[in-house]
Write a protein that holds these residues in place. Structure first.
Motif, PDB file in Angstrom:
ATOM      1  N   GLY A 205       0.800  -1.214   0.000  1.00 30.28           N
ATOM      2  CA  GLY A 205       0.000   0.000   0.000  1.00 30.28           C
ATOM      3  C   GLY A 205       0.832   1.262   0.000  1.00 30.28           C
ATOM      4  O   GLY A 205       0.463   2.276   0.609  1.00 30.28           O
ATOM      5  N   LEU A 206       1.960   1.222  -0.708  1.00 30.55           N
ATOM      6  CA  LEU A 206       2.875   2.357  -0.783  1.00 30.55           C
ATOM      7  C   LEU A 206       2.793   3.010  -2.153  1.00 30.55           C
ATOM      8  O   LEU A 206       2.044   2.566  -3.026  1.00 30.55           O
ATOM      9  N   VAL A 207       3.568   4.063  -2.354  1.00 30.37           N
ATOM     10  CA  VAL A 207       3.601   4.817  -3.611  1.00 30.37           C
ATOM     11  C   VAL A 207       5.044   4.886  -4.083  1.00 30.37           C
ATOM     12  O   VAL A 207       5.966   5.016  -3.266  1.00 30.37           O
ATOM     13  N   VAL A 208       5.248   4.801  -5.397  1.00 35.44           N
ATOM     14  CA  VAL A 208       6.582   4.918  -5.974  1.00 35.44           C
ATOM     15  C   VAL A 208       6.797   6.342  -6.476  1.00 35.44           C
ATOM     16  O   VAL A 208       6.000   6.862  -7.260  1.00 35.44           O
ATOM     17  N   LYS A 209       7.868   6.964  -6.017  1.00 35.52           N
ATOM     18  CA  LYS A 209       8.312   8.254  -6.540  1.00 35.52           C
ATOM     19  C   LYS A 209       9.479   7.991  -7.484  1.00 35.52           C
ATOM     20  O   LYS A 209      10.428   7.293  -7.111  1.00 35.52           O
ATOM     21  N   THR A 210       9.401   8.536  -8.679  1.00 34.35           N
ATOM     22  CA  THR A 210      10.504   8.378  -9.619  1.00 34.35           C
ATOM     23  C   THR A 210      11.238   9.698  -9.783  1.00 34.35           C
ATOM     24  O   THR A 210      10.679  10.771  -9.583  1.00 34.35           O
ATOM     25  N   GLY A 211      12.512   9.603 -10.119  1.00 30.69           N
ATOM     26  CA  GLY A 211      13.320  10.789 -10.333  1.00 30.69           C
ATOM     27  C   GLY A 211      14.468  10.469 -11.249  1.00 30.69           C
ATOM     28  O   GLY A 211      14.380   9.546 -12.073  1.00 30.69           O
ATOM     29  N   LYS A 212      15.555  11.190 -11.116  1.00 28.66           N
ATOM     30  CA  LYS A 212      16.723  10.986 -11.969  1.00 28.66           C
ATOM     31  C   LYS A 212      17.468   9.733 -11.522  1.00 28.66           C
ATOM     32  O   LYS A 212      18.229   9.748 -10.549  1.00 28.66           O
ATOM     33  N   ALA A 213      17.200   8.623 -12.218  1.00 28.22           N
ATOM     34  CA  ALA A 213      17.839   7.329 -11.950  1.00 28.22           C
ATOM     35  C   ALA A 213      17.552   6.837 -10.533  1.00 28.22           C
ATOM     36  O   ALA A 213      18.417   6.260  -9.880  1.00 28.22           O
ATOM     37  N   VAL A 214      16.331   7.036 -10.074  1.00 24.46           N
ATOM     38  CA  VAL A 214      15.962   6.564  -8.743  1.00 24.46           C
ATOM     39  C   VAL A 214      14.492   6.167  -8.723  1.00 24.46           C
ATOM     40  O   VAL A 214      13.656   6.781  -9.397  1.00 24.46           O
ATOM     41  N   ALA A 215      14.200   5.104  -7.964  1.00 26.66           N
ATOM     42  CA  ALA A 215      12.827   4.688  -7.681  1.00 26.66           C
ATOM     43  C   ALA A 215      12.693   4.602  -6.171  1.00 26.66           C
ATOM     44  O   ALA A 215      13.450   3.879  -5.521  1.00 26.66           O
ATOM     45  N   GLU A 216      11.764   5.343  -5.613  1.00 21.95           N
ATOM     46  CA  GLU A 216      11.656   5.432  -4.161  1.00 21.95           C
ATOM     47  C   GLU A 216      10.261   5.063  -3.697  1.00 21.95           C
ATOM     48  O   GLU A 216       9.260   5.447  -4.311  1.00 21.95           O
ATOM     49  N   LEU A 217      10.185   4.326  -2.603  1.00 18.38           N
ATOM     50  CA  LEU A 217       8.915   3.970  -1.990  1.00 18.38           C
ATOM     51  C   LEU A 217       8.631   4.898  -0.825  1.00 18.38           C
ATOM     52  O   LEU A 217       9.489   5.124   0.037  1.00 18.38           O
TER      53      LEU A 217
END
Length: 247
Positions: free
Chosen positions: A160-172
């Motif tokens: 039940g989390l969300v993925v944040k994407t950025g410059k060469a990164v995937a974050e929960l």
């Protein structure tokens, strides 16, 4: 989606301040410091914190740093500061005096953290532990970007989390952890309330901050060369940001 290269440079900050109170919300990596090969490889000028305190004084306290980094990690690089700040993409907010704004968010579930760590270790990626999230960095292995994003989305769906994407990164992160929330929270408090917000950032996660600034009749400034849905202006680089802010 327009490229920011088609956007004009913003008006001079003193001219904007002359028209009324301004509140500045500024990203960190890629905006105040150059992007590096990894989260711990950044080079922070020795005088940056002092210059930011000077900017805070010129803004009569209406300056906030809004970073994807956890606040303890941000402090590791800039030291203790008396500046309003939001970490973990806005999940954790402190006022300039260190008082908490809102409630302390929960960390990620242990199973999600273990899964991210194991994936990073087995795929030669960098795992960045955060107080309220966890990130897979694949700058050194861009060929594994799609795999990292797919795995992050799988773990997010399970917990039940969300993925944040950025410059060469995937974050929960937990749902609701975004830079728009940080802007709204600060804008409800003195000394930010009633000012016109300007959000400056270089990455896709900063789009939320731009959108929130627009809600309060402000605007966003995108940094670098990328596409942006919400920015009104553009600055070329970290150096250009420093020049515009007179740091």
């Amino acid at each position: 989606m327009p490229s920011v290269t088609t956007l004009p440079a913003p008006p001079a900050l003193p001219d904007l301040m002359a028209a009324g109170p301004i509140a500045l919300f500024v990203d960190f990596d890629g905006t105040l410091v150059e992007i590096a090969s990894g989260p711990d490889a950044i080079v922070v000028p020795d005088t940056l914190t002092a210059r930011l305190h000077d900017l805070r004084n010129r803004m009569v306290g209406r300056l906030a740093l809004v970073s994807g980094r956890a606040l303890d990690d941000l402090e590791k690089h800039i030291g203790s500061c008396e500046i309003a700040r939001a970490g973990s993409h806005g999940a954790s907010c402190l006022m300039a005096d260190g008082s908490r704004l809102g409630t302390e968010p929960e960390p990620l579930p242990a199973d999600a953290i273990h899964a991210l760590r194991d994936f990073a270790q087995s795929h030669d990626l960098t795992y960045e532990a955060k107080q309220h999230g966890g990130a897979l960095h694949y700058r050194a292995r861009p060929d594994l970007g799609e795999a990292a994003l797919a795995f992050a989305r799988q773990i997010a769906a399970q917990h039940g989390l969300v993925v944040k994407t950025g410059k060469a990164v995937a974050e929960l992160v937990h749902p609701g952890a975004d830079k728009a929330g940080a802007v709204r929270a600060f804008m409800a408090e003195a000394p930010f309330a009633g000012a016109t917000p300007i959000f400056i950032g270089d990455d896709v996660t900063d789009e939320d901050g731009f959108a929130a600034a627009i809600e309060f009749s402000g605007f966003g400034i995108a940094v670098g060369d990328r596409q942006s849905e919400a920015a009104r202006y553009r600055l070329d680089s970290v150096t250009a940001v420093h020049h515009w802010l007179d740091l």
